[in-house]
Design a protein around this motif. Structure first.
Motif, short mmCIF file in Angstrom:
data_model
loop_
_atom_site.label_atom_id
_atom_site.label_comp_id
_atom_site.label_asym_id
_atom_site.label_seq_id
_atom_site.Cartn_x
_atom_site.Cartn_y
_atom_site.Cartn_z
N PHE A 168 0.87 -1.17 0.00
CA PHE A 168 0.00 0.00 0.00
C PHE A 168 0.91 1.23 0.00
O PHE A 168 1.69 1.41 0.94
N ASP A 169 0.84 2.05 -1.04
CA ASP A 169 1.69 3.23 -1.14
C ASP A 169 0.86 4.49 -0.95
O ASP A 169 -0.36 4.47 -1.09
N GLN A 170 1.55 5.61 -0.61
CA GLN A 170 0.89 6.91 -0.41
C GLN A 170 -0.24 6.81 0.64
O GLN A 170 -1.36 7.26 0.41
N VAL A 171 0.06 6.21 1.77
CA VAL A 171 -0.92 6.01 2.84
C VAL A 171 -0.83 7.18 3.82
O VAL A 171 0.23 7.40 4.42
N PRO A 172 -1.92 7.95 4.04
CA PRO A 172 -1.87 9.05 5.01
C PRO A 172 -1.61 8.55 6.42
O PRO A 172 -1.99 7.42 6.77
N ALA A 173 -0.96 9.37 7.23
CA ALA A 173 -0.67 9.00 8.61
C ALA A 173 -1.98 8.76 9.37
O ALA A 173 -2.85 9.61 9.42
N ASP A 174 -2.10 7.57 9.95
CA ASP A 174 -3.31 7.19 10.69
C ASP A 174 -3.09 5.79 11.23
O ASP A 174 -2.05 5.16 11.01
N THR A 175 -4.10 5.27 11.95
CA THR A 175 -4.06 3.90 12.45
C THR A 175 -5.09 3.08 11.66
O THR A 175 -6.25 3.49 11.54
N TYR A 176 -4.66 1.92 11.17
CA TYR A 176 -5.48 1.16 10.22
C TYR A 176 -5.70 -0.29 10.71
O TYR A 176 -4.96 -0.80 11.55
N THR A 177 -6.73 -0.90 10.10
CA THR A 177 -6.98 -2.33 10.23
C THR A 177 -6.77 -2.96 8.86
O THR A 177 -7.37 -2.53 7.87
N LEU A 178 -5.90 -3.98 8.81
CA LEU A 178 -5.59 -4.68 7.57
C LEU A 178 -6.37 -5.99 7.54
O LEU A 178 -6.29 -6.79 8.47
N THR A 179 -7.12 -6.22 6.47
CA THR A 179 -7.90 -7.45 6.30
C THR A 179 -7.43 -8.15 5.03
O THR A 179 -7.31 -7.52 3.97
N ILE A 180 -7.14 -9.46 5.15
CA ILE A 180 -6.65 -10.24 4.02
C ILE A 180 -7.59 -11.42 3.80
O ILE A 180 -7.93 -12.15 4.74
N THR A 181 -8.03 -11.61 2.57
CA THR A 181 -8.92 -12.71 2.22
C THR A 181 -8.40 -13.39 0.96
O THR A 181 -7.71 -12.79 0.14
N GLY A 182 -8.77 -14.66 0.81
CA GLY A 182 -8.41 -15.41 -0.39
C GLY A 182 -9.18 -16.71 -0.45
O GLY A 182 -9.56 -17.28 0.59
N LEU A 183 -9.44 -17.19 -1.64
CA LEU A 183 -10.22 -18.40 -1.83
C LEU A 183 -9.51 -19.59 -1.19
O LEU A 183 -8.33 -19.84 -1.44
N GLY A 184 -10.25 -20.32 -0.35
CA GLY A 184 -9.70 -21.51 0.28
C GLY A 184 -8.92 -21.23 1.55
O GLY A 184 -8.33 -22.16 2.11
N TYR A 185 -8.94 -19.96 2.04
CA TYR A 185 -8.20 -19.62 3.25
C TYR A 185 -9.06 -18.77 4.18
O TYR A 185 -9.96 -18.05 3.74
N GLU A 186 -8.76 -18.89 5.47
CA GLU A 186 -9.48 -18.11 6.46
C GLU A 186 -9.10 -16.63 6.34
O GLU A 186 -7.99 -16.28 5.97
N THR A 187 -10.06 -15.75 6.66
CA THR A 187 -9.81 -14.31 6.64
C THR A 187 -8.90 -13.93 7.80
O THR A 187 -9.08 -14.38 8.93
N LYS A 188 -7.92 -13.08 7.52
CA LYS A 188 -6.98 -12.63 8.53
C LYS A 188 -7.19 -11.14 8.77
O LYS A 188 -7.22 -10.34 7.82
#
Length: 245
Positions: A168-188
């Motif tokens: 992720f580029d050009q991200v403004p200063a802040d606090t974030y939640t990152l969510t990762i999903t993909g077929l056949g895998y649990e959401t992280k």
């Protein structure tokens, strides 16, 4: 503040002490510069006001940024300098101890009013990492990622590379939640990813996802053996004759 006792020419001024004899006055002189370029600021206005606000002396500078105020009675003053496109500057107090003095002020630097209105440059950073299979350790390609701040006013979405890398580029200063999903895998979900002025480049540890097993399920095989059905019962036509007694 430096005081000079040399005689200089008087500028155009106005004062409330016009009834005093000419010998009862002193003069105050200063040079006005731009705080950024150190160039003279032309045609500035300077005013001297005593503490009791009973004496006011005004004057206008020349093209070289020099202001000379004559007819200044002995007193203690606050100096205010202003110019078009500049923030007003107040210095002092300065004390005119007696008449007949020539007082040279320290150089006064004015800041452009545009500097005060300019917004500070936004802090932009980056968040990067790699997604791998928790069991095999191999990279997981083409995973989907979203980066959302707490107020949900900034949402960014990216797709991972064939090697499981994401950025992720050009991200403004802040606090974030990152969510990762993909077929056949649990959401992280990873919370507390913080981009700040002191930590603009966030390198996350390898993110491990567990397989749900969905991609391993095979469709049920269809048997190639012929299906045998029960043979139908043979029937014979019989004539039933009722016997009468």
């Amino acid at each position: 503040m430096t005081m000079l006792l040399t005689a200089t020419g008087l500028g155009t001024t106005r004062t409330s002490a016009q009834t005093l004899p000419q010998t009862a006055f002193s003069q105050v002189q200063g040079i006005i510069l731009d705080s950024a370029s150190s160039q003279p600021v032309p045609l500035v206005s300077m005013s001297l006001l005593n503490k009791k606000k009973t004496v006011l002396v005004r004057g206008t500078g020349n093209e070289a940024g020099v202001v000379a105020l004559g007819q200044v009675p002995p007193d203690t003053y606050i100096v205010t300098v202003a110019g078009a496109g500049y923030q007003a500057q107040t210095v002092g107090p300065i004390r005119v101890k007696s008449a007949g003095l020539s007082i040279q002020l320290d150089t006064i630097r004015l800041r452009s009013s545009h500097v005060a209105q300019a917004r500070p440059q936004a802090v932009l950073g980056r968040v990067k990492g790699t997604v791998i299979d928790s069991a095999s350790g191999r990279p997981l390609p083409l995973m989907s990622m979203s980066l959302v701040n707490k107020r949900r006013t900034a949402v960014r979405r990216e797709s991972g590379s064939d090697q499981g890398f994401f950025l992720f580029d050009q991200v403004p200063a802040d606090t974030y939640t990152l969510t990762i999903t993909g077929l056949g895998y649990e959401t992280k979900v990873i919370q507390g990813v913080q981009v700040s002025a002191t930590d603009r480049s966030i390198q996350l540890d390898a993110i491990r996802l567990r397989s749900t097993g969905q991609s391993l399920k095979q469709p049920q095989a269809i048997s190639s053996r012929p299906v045998r059905y029960a043979r139908p019962m043979r029937t014979s036509a019989q004539t039933l004759v009722s016997k009468q007694p």
